[in-house]
Design an enzyme around this catalytic site. Structure first.
Site, PDB file in Angstrom:
ATOM      1  N   GLU A   1      10.338  14.791  15.961  1.00 20.53           N
ATOM      2  CA  GLU A   1      10.342  14.564  14.212  1.00 20.53           C
ATOM      3  C   GLU A   1       9.862  15.804  14.291  1.00 20.53           C
ATOM      4  OE1 GLU A   1       9.289  11.368  12.075  1.00 20.53           O
ATOM      5  OE2 GLU A   1      10.904  11.698  11.166  1.00 20.53           O
TER       6      GLU A   1
ATOM      7  N   CYS B   1      13.353  10.460   7.825  1.00 21.43           N
ATOM      8  CA  CYS B   1      13.568  10.107   8.421  1.00 21.43           C
ATOM      9  C   CYS B   1      14.647   9.973   9.331  1.00 21.43           C
ATOM     10  CB  CYS B   1      12.880   8.441   8.582  1.00 21.43           C
ATOM     11  SG  CYS B   1      13.414   7.622   7.343  1.00 21.43           S
TER      12      CYS B   1
ATOM     13  N   LYS C   1       0.784  -1.291  -0.073  1.00 22.56           N
ATOM     14  CA  LYS C   1      -0.325  -0.026  -0.340  1.00 22.56           C
ATOM     15  C   LYS C   1       1.189   1.415   0.107  1.00 22.56           C
ATOM     16  CE  LYS C   1      -2.285   2.273   3.010  1.00 22.56           C
ATOM     17  NZ  LYS C   1      -1.735   3.711   2.942  1.00 22.56           N
TER      18      LYS C   1
ATOM     19  N   GLU D   1      10.237   0.690  10.591  1.00 22.25           N
ATOM     20  CA  GLU D   1      11.213   1.688   9.595  1.00 22.25           C
ATOM     21  C   GLU D   1      10.788   2.835  10.638  1.00 22.25           C
ATOM     22  OE1 GLU D   1      14.547   0.956   8.378  1.00 22.25           O
ATOM     23  OE2 GLU D   1      14.949  -0.704   7.613  1.00 22.25           O
TER      24      GLU D   1
HETATM   25  P1  NAD Z   1       2.295   7.372   9.375  1.00 21.66           P
HETATM   26  O1  NAD Z   1       3.038   6.563  10.346  1.00 21.66           O
HETATM   27  O2  NAD Z   1       0.890   8.215   8.903  1.00 21.66           O
HETATM   28  O3  NAD Z   1       1.876   6.608   7.321  1.00 21.66           O
HETATM   29  C1  NAD Z   1       2.613   5.873   6.968  1.00 21.66           C
HETATM   30  C2  NAD Z   1       1.812   4.834   5.869  1.00 21.66           C
HETATM   31  O4  NAD Z   1       0.385   4.374   6.977  1.00 21.66           O
HETATM   32  C3  NAD Z   1       0.862   5.590   5.273  1.00 21.66           C
HETATM   33  O5  NAD Z   1       0.714   4.263   3.719  1.00 21.66           O
HETATM   34  C4  NAD Z   1      -0.164   5.115   6.177  1.00 21.66           C
HETATM   35  O6  NAD Z   1      -1.367   5.371   5.076  1.00 21.66           O
HETATM   36  C5  NAD Z   1      -0.357   3.886   6.445  1.00 21.66           C
HETATM   37  N1  NAD Z   1      -1.060   3.619   7.745  1.00 21.66           N
HETATM   38  C6  NAD Z   1      -1.701   4.498   8.313  1.00 21.66           C
HETATM   39  N2  NAD Z   1      -2.331   4.551   9.828  1.00 21.66           N
HETATM   40  C7  NAD Z   1      -1.489   3.157   9.733  1.00 21.66           C
HETATM   41  C8  NAD Z   1      -2.862   2.596  10.411  1.00 21.66           C
HETATM   42  N3  NAD Z   1      -3.377   1.659  11.440  1.00 21.66           N
HETATM   43  N4  NAD Z   1      -2.471   0.834   9.726  1.00 21.66           N
HETATM   44  C9  NAD Z   1      -1.308   0.417   8.841  1.00 21.66           C
HETATM   45  N5  NAD Z   1      -1.533   1.545   7.853  1.00 21.66           N
HETATM   46  C10 NAD Z   1      -1.420   2.949   8.545  1.00 21.66           C
HETATM   47  O7  NAD Z   1       3.378   8.254   8.474  1.00 21.66           O
HETATM   48  P2  NAD Z   1       3.778   9.294   7.089  1.00 21.66           P
HETATM   49  O8  NAD Z   1       3.606  10.734   7.938  1.00 21.66           O
HETATM   50  O9  NAD Z   1       3.342   9.439   5.905  1.00 21.66           O
HETATM   51  O10 NAD Z   1       5.063   9.488   7.117  1.00 21.66           O
HETATM   52  C11 NAD Z   1       6.257   9.861   7.562  1.00 21.66           C
HETATM   53  C12 NAD Z   1       6.488   9.460   9.066  1.00 21.66           C
HETATM   54  O11 NAD Z   1       7.918   7.872   8.214  1.00 21.66           O
HETATM   55  C13 NAD Z   1       7.887  10.406   9.829  1.00 21.66           C
HETATM   56  O12 NAD Z   1       7.715   9.449  10.348  1.00 21.66           O
HETATM   57  C14 NAD Z   1       8.905   9.186   9.126  1.00 21.66           C
HETATM   58  O13 NAD Z   1       9.954   9.623  10.181  1.00 21.66           O
HETATM   59  C15 NAD Z   1       8.794   8.196   8.664  1.00 21.66           C
HETATM   60  N6  NAD Z   1       9.759   7.555   7.870  1.00 21.66           N
HETATM   61  C16 NAD Z   1      10.523   5.983   8.870  1.00 21.66           C
HETATM   62  C17 NAD Z   1      11.672   5.792   7.542  1.00 21.66           C
HETATM   63  C18 NAD Z   1      12.689   4.923   8.346  1.00 21.66           C
HETATM   64  O14 NAD Z   1      13.475   4.449   7.144  1.00 21.66           O
HETATM   65  N7  NAD Z   1      12.975   4.288   9.179  1.00 21.66           N
HETATM   66  C19 NAD Z   1      12.270   6.295   6.399  1.00 21.66           C
HETATM   67  C20 NAD Z   1      10.765   6.618   5.587  1.00 21.66           C
HETATM   68  C21 NAD Z   1       9.686   7.309   6.360  1.00 21.66           C
END
Ligand code: NAD
Length: 477
Positions: free
Chosen positions: A388, A291, A183, A257
């Site tokens: 963050e 991130c 997704k 991650e």
């Molecule tokens: P998010 O957690 O809001 O969303 C990430 C994904 O999870 C999206 O596709 C979203 O639709 C989905 N999602 C949301 N709620 C969910 C649930 N309850 N169950 C399953 N899936 C769900 O994060 P974001 O705002 O899209 O991304 C930013 C975050 O991602 C930041 O905290 C960043 O640090 C992190 N990030 C980490 C890495 C890494 O490799 N460690 C890389 C990129 C981004």
């Protein structure tokens, strides 16, 4: 000093070959999703780009069953050397359609075209090339003589590197013989859907890869589906914790991650000009939507004033604006919600007594924008030093001794990355050995390579992606 004006150098939007609408990709075909169709917008202008069919829980069920059939009947039985041919094909097709993918990514995400063109897309292709090379050598990877795939992998990714995150997830899963239900994030589905088109063109057996755009409920349905054997999630720490709770006792394998609040440490013998380039790349690359961004700058007191002065000079040269212009350094913030979060955290920096500075930087009238910003006089207790921000905002702290630098760097619930700048190799090793961070860059920052493992400690998650280590999350041994 005379100012040098850049002529506009926009990449053509037509290269993206945008269609008015896109379906979901299930069992080798594009179909209408059972969810509501939504419009994805260009964050630099707020104009709608295309209508995206979203998946529903019913579609997740259909996709997981298709992935299971593909796993049982073809993919897990196929010799690694045969699977590798498909991965090489996908890698080459990403390169062939690289310009189209780069423009699509910049349109949908807001990132500067020079970054999508020179970083996101080439690295996505490199991941497929890299893991293609492993597919027939799994017995030599250090996970036993005959490591086996796990089954169906459910993968959920964020919006900051949409195609690259899809590649990080799909390439190792396929190389090891697993099938995939992925997704993309709700605000950036276009390159993942185009990757589905590439996968269809590469004649992958139906069901090996399924791509289901949608919001959190679709992610949750993938995580909860009993037919999924492994969850790979990249996103926020809050959602990562919820996922871990919901799969507890299910027996599913999980890798997470999550977020970060990386320290970038500048010792007083560091080459200041190079360090300033590293600081800028560390926090302003991809608008700070990274991130592992170097969002906490720790500067040794004796060079503090020099570093801040050099940073001011350098930031004054950054060009913010049209993401499709090849001269743009800082693009748009990905969404109104993310902009509001950055504004709220920056306001907390003001309220808690830190000093805000931005270069003169007119913002476009439409779209979501935030100027490159530095906070000095930051204390470790301030929210901008702890949380963050995921935006172009740098919090600067100082230190006197290496031990103080390490203590401050580790004073965070996160542990994804860190940077060290010094000309002494011994000080690099001394510091790196004490930092609780998955990646420590020395005299560089935000450098990525598919051969190098990436992942976190503490609330930044667990499991590694990239390199030989990245195979482990997808192997039963
Ligand atoms: P998010 O957690 O809001 O969303 C990430 C994904 O999870 C999206 O596709 C979203 O639709 C989905 N999602 C949301 N709620 C969910 C649930 N309850 N169950 C399953 N899936 C769900 O994060 P974001 O705002 O899209 O991304 C930013 C975050 O991602 C930041 O905290 C960043 O640090 C992190 N990030 C980490 C890495 C890494 O490799 N460690 C890389 C990129 C981004």
């Amino acid at each position: 000093m005379p100012t040098f004006e850049y002529a506009p150098a926009p990449e053509s939007r037509d290269t993206a070959r945008l269609k008015p609408s896109y379906g979901i990709f299930v069992d080798g075909k594009f179909v209408d999703g059972h969810g509501a169709a939504v419009k994805t917008i260009n964050p630099a202008s707020e104009e709608p780009l295309a209508e995206i069919a979203e998946a529903s829980a019913e579609d997740v069920d259909i996709a997981v069953k298709a992935a299971r059939r593909a796993y049982d009947r073809t993919w897990s039985r196929m010799p690694g050397a045969e699977r590798a041919k498909y991965l090489f094909r996908i890698a080459r097709a990403i390169q062939e359609r690289g310009r189209e993918l780069a423009v699509l990514e910049s349109l949908d995400n807001g990132k500067p075209i020079k970054e999508s063109r020179d970083v996101d897309i080439p690295l996505a292709a490199a991941h497929f090339f890299y893991y293609a090379g492993w597919a027939d050598k799994l017995s030599y990877a250090g996970f036993g003589p005959d490591p086996q795939p796990i089954g169906v992998a459910g993968q959920v990714i964020p919006w900051n590197f949409p195609l690259l995150m899809a590649a990080w997830k799909i390439a190792p899963a396929l190389a090891t013989g697993n099938t995939v239900v992925l997704k993309p994030a709700e605000t950036t589905p276009l390159t993942a859907i185009t990757l589905a088109d590439i996968i269809a063109d590469c004649d992958l057996p139906p069901g090996v890869v399924n791509i289901l755009p949608g919001g959190p409920s679709v992610g949750q349905a993938i995580v909860d589906h009993p037919g999924v054997d492994k969850i790979a999630f990249t996103g926020s720490t809050g959602v990562g914790k919820m996922i871990q709770k919901s799969v507890a006792t299910s027996g599913k394998r999980v890798s997470l991650e999550l977020g970060g609040k990386a320290a970038n440490i500048i010792y007083d013998d560091a080459p200041i000009d190079q360090a300033v380039e590293g600081i800028v790349n560390g926090i302003f690359f991809n608008q700070g939507h990274v991130c592992c961004a170097g969002s906490r700058l720790l500067v040794q007191e004796s060079v503090y004033d020099d570093v801040i002065a050099a940073l001011h000079d350098r930031l004054a040269t950054l060009r913010l604006g049209d993401p499709l212009d090849k001269n743009t350094d800082i693009g748009a913030i990905n969404s109104a919600a993310q902009l509001a979060r950055i504004q709220e955290l920056a306001a907390s920096g003001d309220a808690e007594g830190a000093t805000r500075w931005s270069p003169e930087c007119p913002l476009p009238n439409k779209g979501f924008w935030f100027p490159p910003t530095i906070f000095t006089g930051v204390s470790q207790a301030n929210r901008i030093a702890r949380e963050e921000i995921f935006g172009p905002v740098l919090s600067v702290l100082s230190f006197r001794t290496p031990q103080e630098a390490v203590d401050k760097a580790n004073n965070t619930p996160y542990g994804l990355s860190a940077g060290v700048w010094t000309e002494k190799g011994s000080l690099i090793l001394w510091t790196a050995n004490r930092l609780r961070a998955g990646v420590v860059w020395a005299n560089t920052f935000n450098r990525f390579d598919p051969a190098s493992p990436f992942g976190g400690y503490k609330e930044s998650g667990f499991g590694r992606e990239g390199g030989r280590h990245g195979l482990e999350s997808y192997l039963a041994y």
